[in-house]
Design a protein around this motif. Structure first.
Motif, mmCIF file in Angstrom:
data_model
loop_
_atom_site.group_PDB
_atom_site.id
_atom_site.type_symbol
_atom_site.label_atom_id
_atom_site.label_comp_id
_atom_site.label_asym_id
_atom_site.label_seq_id
_atom_site.Cartn_x
_atom_site.Cartn_y
_atom_site.Cartn_z
ATOM 1 N N ILE A 35 -11.785 -4.866 75.841
ATOM 2 C CA ILE A 35 -11.188 -6.092 75.297
ATOM 3 C C ILE A 35 -12.017 -6.546 74.106
ATOM 4 C CG2 ILE A 35 -9.871 -6.967 77.258
ATOM 5 C CD1 ILE A 35 -12.218 -8.772 77.955
ATOM 6 N N ASP A 36 -11.339 -7.198 73.182
ATOM 7 C CA ASP A 36 -11.959 -7.674 71.955
ATOM 8 C C ASP A 36 -11.412 -9.087 71.713
ATOM 9 O OD1 ASP A 36 -12.379 -8.306 69.267
ATOM 10 O OD2 ASP A 36 -12.306 -6.209 68.647
ATOM 11 N N LEU A 37 -12.274 -10.072 71.851
ATOM 12 C CA LEU A 37 -11.804 -11.459 71.708
ATOM 13 C C LEU A 37 -12.016 -11.983 70.287
ATOM 14 C CD1 LEU A 37 -13.033 -12.956 75.127
ATOM 15 C CD2 LEU A 37 -10.866 -11.852 74.588
ATOM 16 N N GLY A 38 -12.258 -11.055 69.362
ATOM 17 C CA GLY A 38 -12.527 -11.418 67.962
ATOM 18 C C GLY A 38 -11.419 -12.220 67.298
ATOM 19 N N GLY A 39 -10.197 -12.115 67.812
ATOM 20 C CA GLY A 39 -9.079 -12.820 67.189
ATOM 21 C C GLY A 39 -8.778 -14.167 67.815
ATOM 22 N N ILE A 40 -9.593 -14.594 68.791
ATOM 23 C CA ILE A 40 -9.249 -15.829 69.522
ATOM 24 C C ILE A 40 -10.468 -16.673 69.931
ATOM 25 C CG2 ILE A 40 -9.147 -14.652 71.779
ATOM 26 C CD1 ILE A 40 -6.688 -16.431 72.447
ATOM 27 N N ALA A 41 -11.634 -16.013 70.093
ATOM 28 C CA ALA A 41 -12.803 -16.727 70.639
ATOM 29 C C ALA A 41 -13.329 -17.812 69.702
ATOM 30 C CB ALA A 41 -13.924 -15.736 70.969
ATOM 31 N N THR A 73 -3.743 -14.393 63.557
ATOM 32 C CA THR A 73 -3.880 -12.935 63.687
ATOM 33 C C THR A 73 -2.502 -12.316 63.961
ATOM 34 O OG1 THR A 73 -6.069 -13.338 64.641
ATOM 35 C CG2 THR A 73 -5.173 -11.124 64.903
ATOM 36 N N ALA A 74 -1.753 -12.944 64.873
ATOM 37 C CA ALA A 74 -0.439 -12.404 65.244
ATOM 38 C C ALA A 74 0.534 -12.426 64.065
ATOM 39 C CB ALA A 74 0.144 -13.205 66.415
ATOM 40 N N VAL A 75 0.489 -13.493 63.261
ATOM 41 C CA VAL A 75 1.430 -13.593 62.132
ATOM 42 C C VAL A 75 1.155 -12.482 61.111
ATOM 43 C CG1 VAL A 75 2.162 -15.035 60.177
ATOM 44 C CG2 VAL A 75 1.951 -16.039 62.440
ATOM 45 N N CYS A 76 -0.104 -12.096 60.957
ATOM 46 C CA CYS A 76 -0.410 -10.964 60.066
ATOM 47 C C CYS A 76 0.333 -9.717 60.537
ATOM 48 C CB CYS A 76 -1.915 -10.684 60.035
ATOM 49 S SG CYS A 76 -2.838 -11.901 59.095
ATOM 50 N N VAL A 77 0.371 -9.522 61.870
ATOM 51 C CA VAL A 77 1.049 -8.349 62.432
ATOM 52 C C VAL A 77 2.564 -8.504 62.309
ATOM 53 C CG1 VAL A 77 1.449 -7.026 64.563
ATOM 54 C CG2 VAL A 77 -0.841 -7.923 64.073
ATOM 55 N N LEU A 78 3.052 -9.696 62.614
ATOM 56 C CA LEU A 78 4.501 -9.916 62.691
ATOM 57 C C LEU A 78 5.169 -10.024 61.327
ATOM 58 C CD1 LEU A 78 4.457 -12.608 65.505
ATOM 59 C CD2 LEU A 78 5.522 -10.361 65.714
ATOM 60 N N GLY A 79 4.445 -10.529 60.334
ATOM 61 C CA GLY A 79 5.048 -10.797 59.035
ATOM 62 C C GLY A 79 6.027 -11.962 59.126
ATOM 63 N N SER A 80 6.614 -12.306 57.991
ATOM 64 C CA SER A 80 7.525 -13.457 57.938
ATOM 65 C C SER A 80 8.700 -13.314 58.894
ATOM 66 C CB SER A 80 8.122 -13.582 56.537
ATOM 67 O OG SER A 80 7.206 -14.148 55.691
#
Ligand code: AMP
Ligand code: MG
Length: 307
Positions: free
Chosen positions: A148-154, A268-275
């Protein structure tokens, strides 16, 4: 957390010592969270969870459990775009980029496929977390090699907790920032709300948008400072957990949310999801808004679909 944390307090009528004590307590709380969740520290709780992958469950603190629980909720609501089990993919891309962040070859398709087998926070065959009858909380990575990597939320959680400490100490007007993740309470002096500039990719002195926030959070995910060049192609440090590919670089997403943990994870999620992806899921996040900034590679054009 590999970043700078800034605490600003605007309480002209309060005693200096009281303010100093409040700041010290907030930083102490942030250190606690860093110690539990850092993957750089091999003795952290998260590192222990990772080292026991495929072996056994690991009991964790309320902090780590709370972040993991929230991360799972957000994974569900973002259809898996945000996934804290991306660890093996993060490592794979980091390795391909090498120490200097400039590599020659991207990871092989087979290695990406193998790492993808170890990703899936919503898959109970792979990832489990629960409370036992006596109240003890655990996390269990069920396959060897999972991470696990909490870098996007911690960082967002740490900011929220720092604000809680400040409020407890009687501070009512403050802003806490950790690596682009911000939460503000009250106001900044005579200014009604706290001004936050969303910085332009091209330089510190330019910004796209000035937001004013009050009792709100705003987080930006971008590759301004992080990211790789592999085989001459620029990649972000953010990975699409659905394909295993690192995102193309020159991307930045800013999200406003009631709390900083949500803002951090969603950015972080929006970067993945895009507009388009965000449009499909945004109803699931009431009182949240996003500003997505995309750049073409020579920085000449910027597309700013705003809302
Ligand atoms: P942030 O800067 O908040 O966008 O967080 C980026 C960090 O989160 C990366 O450095 C990884 O450690 C981790 N990460 C990368 N991709 C994802 C993802 N799709 N979901 C969750 N965490 C991610
Ligand atoms: Mg984030």
């Amino acid at each position: 957390m590999g970043t700078l944390v800034t605490i600003m307090i605007c309480e002209p009528d309060k005693d200096d010592n009281a303010i100093r004590t409040a700041i010290d307590s907030a930083f102490k709380r942030i250190s606690e969270i860093d110690e539990a969740m850092s993957t750089y520290n091999i003795e952290s709780e998260v590192s222990r969870v990772n080292s026991m992958a495929g072996i056994k469950k690991v009991y964790v603190s309320d902090d780590t459990y709370a972040v993991v629980e929230k991360a799972c909720e957000i994974a569900g609501k973002t259809d898996g775009a945000f996934d804290i089990t991306v660890g093996p993919l993060v490592e794979l891309w980091k390795k391909a980029a090498g120490e200097a962040g400039i590599g020659e070859y991207p990871p092989e398709k087979d290695s990406i496929a193998a790492a993808l087998e170890l990703v899936g926070v919503l898959d109970r065959e792979k990832f489990e977390f629960d409370k036992e009858d006596d109240g003890k909380k655990y996390i269990h990575l069920k396959k060897k090699g999972m991470r696990i990597d909490l870098g996007g939320i911690a960082k967002g959680y740490a900011v929220d907790e720092a604000i809680k400490v400040l409020l407890k100490q009687g501070i009512e007007n403050a802003l806490v920032e950790a690596g682009g993740d911000i939460r503000a309470i009250g106001k900044q002096g005579f200014s009604k709300d706290w001004p936050v500039d969303v910085r332009h990719y091209a330089g510190f002195d330019r910004y796209f948008e000035r937001l004013f926030i009050k009792d709100q959070s705003v987080a930006t995910s971008s590759d301004y400072e992080r990211g790789y060049v592999i085989g001459g192609v620029q990649y972000s440090h953010i990975i699409d957990p659905r394909t295993g590919e690192a995102l193309p670089r020159l991307l930045s997403a800013t999200v406003v949310a009631p709390d900083c943990l949500t803002a951090d994870a969603l950015a972080t999620a929006v970067c993945v999801l895009g507009s388009e992806g965000w449009e499909k899921i945004k109803e699931r996040f009431p009182r949240c808004a996003r500003l997505l900034v995309c750049y073409d590679t020579d920085l000449k054009r910027a597309l700013i679909p705003n809302e």
